[in-house]
Design a protein around this motif. Structure first.
Motif, PDB file in Angstrom:
ATOM      1  N   GLU A 141       5.206  56.237  13.313  1.00 29.82           N
ATOM      2  CA  GLU A 141       5.473  55.784  14.682  1.00 29.82           C
ATOM      3  C   GLU A 141       6.199  54.439  14.725  1.00 29.82           C
ATOM      4  O   GLU A 141       6.929  54.149  15.644  1.00 29.82           O
ATOM      5  CB  GLU A 141       4.168  55.691  15.480  1.00 29.82           C
ATOM      6  N   GLU A 197       8.314  53.443  12.454  1.00 32.46           N
ATOM      7  CA  GLU A 197       9.605  53.555  11.770  1.00 32.46           C
ATOM      8  C   GLU A 197       9.762  52.472  10.704  1.00 32.46           C
ATOM      9  O   GLU A 197      10.736  51.726  10.682  1.00 32.46           O
ATOM     10  CB  GLU A 197      10.780  53.494  12.759  1.00 32.46           C
ATOM     11  N   ALA A 222       3.422  53.113  18.169  1.00 31.64           N
ATOM     12  CA  ALA A 222       4.487  53.572  19.066  1.00 31.64           C
ATOM     13  C   ALA A 222       4.783  52.507  20.115  1.00 31.64           C
ATOM     14  O   ALA A 222       5.945  52.237  20.438  1.00 31.64           O
ATOM     15  CB  ALA A 222       4.077  54.884  19.724  1.00 31.64           C
ATOM     16  N   HIS A 262      17.621  52.402  18.736  1.00 35.93           N
ATOM     17  CA  HIS A 262      16.529  53.136  18.120  1.00 35.93           C
ATOM     18  C   HIS A 262      15.976  52.340  16.921  1.00 35.93           C
ATOM     19  O   HIS A 262      16.650  51.459  16.396  1.00 35.93           O
ATOM     20  CB  HIS A 262      16.985  54.534  17.673  1.00 35.93           C
ATOM     21  N   LYS A 268       6.389  59.870  18.959  1.00 34.52           N
ATOM     22  CA  LYS A 268       7.487  60.668  18.391  1.00 34.52           C
ATOM     23  C   LYS A 268       7.164  62.157  18.487  1.00 34.52           C
ATOM     24  O   LYS A 268       6.008  62.560  18.407  1.00 34.52           O
ATOM     25  CB  LYS A 268       7.691  60.300  16.913  1.00 34.52           C
ATOM     26  N   SER A 298      10.544  65.478  14.778  1.00 32.97           N
ATOM     27  CA  SER A 298      11.300  64.381  14.162  1.00 32.97           C
ATOM     28  C   SER A 298      10.480  63.643  13.110  1.00 32.97           C
ATOM     29  O   SER A 298      10.900  62.618  12.590  1.00 32.97           O
ATOM     30  CB  SER A 298      11.751  63.393  15.248  1.00 32.97           C
TER      31      SER A 298
END
Ligand code: FES
Ligand code: FES
Lengths: 168, 755
Positions: free
Chosen positions: B102, B104, B144, B166, B202, B206
């Protein structure tokens, strides 16, 4: 003073001679691999190799071990260079809590070092003394088979000091 | 996005989820999560909350600040905090996967801090298969939300709308190749904000991290002799402590002579407080020898307070204090045939391979305890009470131990170490229990009796189900100081906490006592036993193991009665689609055929349960072989199917379920605490045997049914009930006789065969 050879290195330890090897390894030499599980020779958590044979270090006084070749899991390789047995346990993710695992690896090592072609039944019979409470047995079996494969093919990067029979 | 992740989603929450950061964070009322179950321990003291008011997901409800869970340093390094402990179940790896996904950020760059009363959120106990539901959900949502906050910051910096940005690999990236690392985006209190009820999660399609098998982070160290456990801690100047435990529960120290022990080499200190005796020595072996000498010099007054083990079921039934109605049959239904059976199980140990251990040190008036407890916060309170100190004077830090599977001696050994550290003049003290202490003194999983009476209609279908169970509470965790073993033996002893009967959705002794099957009428009563003839507490699954064993072996008996195949018979009574799916998959993977006959002396068994009737679904098929002359059982092969909702680490789930089934097979075939009228007599592995390699199946496959976008259901305990019951059914199938008393020992099997 007791003179011990552990993973190829000579050590002088100031332990009382009746001290079981387990406590010398853990307490005097600050090695983590061998574990205390029962102190009674009933579980195998403390298993190490002495002259290539699996031994319960919790019931083996150090005075009996002078001049003998002791191997612990630390002698099978390192995180950076795991030996075939360690490599196999990592590949198969053969641990839950992992407390029994070092003992499992040492017992398996003592078999495969002599007979890398051990059959499934031979491995099972050989592993019988060691207990695992997490129920990781299936993975332990897979890992031992995998280790045998790695040993047969000469793979695995560590294992520099894995010793054979006495005097080897 | 939310719509995929939350089946109960509404249009409003979809809008909230897809909106810009600011929008989604302002829509607090747009909560559309499924009814959240409050984070709780496995005991019964919580109620599920179905509220209109915004409820934060998972443990965020209790600890809402985002930076309590996730911190980003100026150099971009991310630290994640959890209140759930690594118990060998692989939770560290799974939680890191969730955070990496979440947030990244690359998995390898994360640091995870596990329970520490000084650092992490208080998530109560790590128990009841709650870690993914509570902590996994909290970390996922927090991650997130942090990601979106960072994207929002980057939008301000770059002057681009957030929609065009992003997150990737620890940075926020824009369309023109611009990147700002997370470290450069965090400032002061940016993350010191309360979480919002909904997050822009997410979409599972993905995912790059969650749902992918990941090698556990702790295994390389564990296989190479790294410092991995509290047992491996060696602090500067550390002393080794041992405790002399009484010979029997409730025994009083009446004679004490420490002269010989004090004269032994290395002995630093002998402690006596009431009936609590401890010794501190420079070396571990010296401490053990001194403990033995102290033990010889001690005299005890013992009481014959234990029940007659040969009559345990009657004793338990005679001790009922109160009845709890778990499920009330509004209208009993009359069938044409009725069948009844009663089952028993003995007390069991957790049986950790490494006896319990803790390290404690007093420094500047604060006692720090390193412990493998499942609950550092409850222990902090209980230990402070025991020491007569304010809570802030005790800090408990979780360090891994040997697998515990519930409330073993962890908390008690933490209390031992805390007590001994008080007299160690600031030196750290390590205490490890001896094998016989662990076997005799850990809180046992309580003995139980169950009874079921079913009515069948003309086609053999179950129309009425009447179930009774007799059991103590299965959790006596701290609690107060009285829950700590050493505290009960001090000069001024603390009393164990008063037990209460509570009926809750998750259940306790009554866990899984209500079958998931759709019977027209079901009545379930817990005959609750308040007194504890032997100290008892939580073992993996609580009452679920015995209740599922009863229900599922009785289902087989009824199937036989109805002339039906056991798998078909179950499906006939199952409406829950996810339940049907695991039953069908396990049967298919096993190669189950209706009315198949196993080879001579072999048997096939099947069992199913949804853990707690609200967590993971698990079905197990097992083949066993019974040696007729000896009664010895060998597992031959097994297949399991599991639906644990969203999966973080599939290999972790498989590992847990495999282990659970093997462990349950051990419980079912071998295990029972033994005692005479005064003392526990099963005090090592020879008097309390467990499963060894010779009984192992050749194959045990765990098949997962992934449910991306659904809630985490937890996996740690779902295999216990079905695992034990499948073995039971396979044994019955092999020998053609039914056994109602656990364990299914060689002696009992031989007697049943008439060999
Ligand atoms: S610790 Fe040595 S056999 Fe158990
Ligand atoms: S992995 Fe935990 S005892 Fe074997």
């Amino acid at each position: 003073m007791v003179a011990l050879t552990i993973n190829g290195e000579a050590h002088q330890v100031g332990a009382e001679p009746d001290t079981p090897l387990l406590y010398v390894l853990r307490d005097d030499l600050k090695m983590n691999g061998a574990k205390y599980g029962c102190g009674l020779g009933q579980c195998g958590a403390c298993t190490v190799m002495v002259d290539g044979e699996a031994v319960f270090s919790c019931v083996t006084p150090v005075l009996l071990l002078e001049g003998r070749e002791i191997t612990t899991v630390e002698g099978l390789g390192t995180v950076e260079k795991p030996g075939p047995m360690q490599q196999a346990f990592i590949e198969e993710q053969a641990a839950q809590c992992g407390y029994c695992i070092a003992g499992m690896m040492m017992r398996a090592q003592s078999l495969l070092q002599k007979n890398p072609n051990a059959s499934d039944a031979e491995i099972r019979a050989h592993m019988e003394p060691n207990l695992c409470r997490c129920g990781t047995h299936m993975r332990i079996m897979r890992a031992i088979h995998r280790a045998a494969e790695l040993m047969r093919s000469g793979a695995g990067t560590g294992a520099a000091r894995v010793t054979g029979e006495r005097g080897s | 996005m939310n719509a995929i992740l939350n089946p109960g989603v509404t249009r409003r929450s979809v809008l909230a989820g897809t909106g810009a950061l600011v929008l989604s964070f302002s829509m607090r009322g747009a909560l559309a999560q499924e009814a959240q179950v409050k984070p709780g321990d496995e005991s019964s003291n919580f109620q599920p909350q179905v509220e209109a008011a915004p409820e934060l997901p998972g443990s965020l409800a209790k600890t809402p600040k985002l930076d309590a869970w996730i911190r980003v340093a100026a150099d971009g390094k991310v630290t994640v905090f959890t209140g759930k402990a690594e118990l060998g179940q692989g939770i560290k790896t799974a939680l890191m996967q969730v955070a990496a996904e979440e947030l990244e950020v690359p998995f390898e760059t994360l640091t995870l801090v596990t329970p520490d009363t000084g650092l992490t959120p208080n998530e109560g106990y790590t128990a009841g298969s709650h870690s993914m539901q509570d902590s996994g959900t909290a970390i996922r949502n927090a991650a997130a939300q942090v990601r979106e906050i960072l994207i929002g910051q980057a939008a301000l910096r770059l002057g681009v709308p957030a929609e065009q940005l992003h997150a990737e690999k620890g940075a926020v990236a824009g369309p023109d190749g611009k990147r700002i690392g997370y470290g450069a985006l965090v400032a002061d209190d940016l993350l010191n904000v309360d979480a919002q009820p909904t997050s822009k999660l997410k979409s599972p399609d993905s995912f790059t991290e969650m749902g992918t098998p990941r090698q556990r982070v702790d295994i390389p160290g564990k296989v190479t002799g790294g410092q991995a456990y509290v047992q491996d801690m060696r602090l500067d100047g550390m002393l080794h402590g041992r405790v002399v435990r009484p010979p029997s529960p409730g025994a009083k120290l009446v004679k004490f002579d420490d002269a010989a022990a004090k004269a032994m080499p290395g002995v630093v200190q002998v402690v006596r407080n009431g009936s609590f005796i401890g010794v501190l020595a420079e070396k571990e072996w010296q401490a053990i020898k001194a403990m033995r000498v102290l033990s010889l010099g001690a005299g005890w007054e013992e009481h014959a307070s234990l029940p007659d083990i040969a009559k345990l079921p009657e004793v338990l039934k005679g001790m009922t204090t109160k009845d709890g109605i778990v499920k009330d049959a509004q209208k009993p239904v009359q069938g044409v045939r009725s069948v009844e059976a009663s089952y028993t199980r003995p007390y069991q140990v957790h049986g950790s391979i490494g006896p319990s251990c803790a390290v404690a040190q007093v420094k500047d008036g604060v006692t720090t305890v390193w412990t493998h407890t499942q609950g550092v916060f409850p222990d902090q309170g209980a230990i402070a009470e025991m020491l007569g100190q304010p809570v802030e004077k005790v800090r408990c830090i979780h360090v891994e131990g040997s697998g515990c599977y519930g409330h073993n001696g962890a908390d008690d050994s933490a209390a031992d170490a805390a007590l001994l550290a008080q007299v160690a003049a600031g030196r750290p003290v390590r205490v490890q229990w001896m094998r016989e202490q662990e076997h005799a003194w850990e809180p046992f999983s309580p003995g139980m009796v169950t009874k079921v009476h079913a009515q069948l209609d003309a086609s053999g279908n179950i129309v009425d189900w009447n179930y009774e169970l007799w059991s103590n509470n299965h959790s006596t965790r701290p609690g107060s100081a009285g829950a700590l073993l050493p505290a009960q033996y001090l000069e001024k002893p603390f009393q164990p906490d008063e037990q209460e009967l509570k009926i809750s959705p998750e259940g306790n002794g009554d866990r899984n006592s209500v079958p998931l099957y759709a019977f027209p009428s079901q009545h379930v009563v817990w005959h609750w036993i308040k007194d504890m003839p032997l100290r008892a507490s939580a073992l993996r699954g609580l009452g679920a193991y015995m209740n599922v064993f009863t229900i599922e072996t009785f289902m087989d008996q009824l199937a036989l009665e109805a002339g039906a195949d056991p798998v078909e018979y179950r499906l006939r009574h199952l409406q829950d689609e996810r339940a049907r799916a695991v039953v069908s998959l396990a049967a298919e993977k096993f190669g189950w055929q209706a009315n198949q006959k196993a080879p001579r002396d072999h048997g096939y068994g099947f069992a199913f349960a949804r853990y707690k009737n609200l967590a993971a679904y698990c079905a197990v098929a097992m083949e066993v072989e019974v040696e007729r002359d000896t009664g010895r059982v060998r597992l031959i092969r097994g297949a399991a199917a599991v639906d644990t909702g969203e999966i973080a680490n599939p290999d972790g789930v498989r590992n847990q379920v495999e282990g659970g089934i093997i462990q349950a097979a051990s419980w079912a075939l071998y295990e029972g605490v033994t005692f005479n009228d005064t003392r526990v007599t099963s005090v090592d592995w020879s008097t309390y045997p467990i499963l060894r390699f010779d009984a192992l199946p050749g194959q045990l496959d765990v098949h997962l049914i992934p449910r991306p976008g659904t809630k985490f259901l937890g996996a740690g305990e779902c295999g216990q009930g079905p695992g034990g019951a499948a073995v039971g059914n396979a044994v019955f199938n092999a020998i053609g006789a039914r056994l109602y008393d656990l364990p299914l020992s060689r002696e009992r099997i031989k007697a049943a065969i008439g060999a």
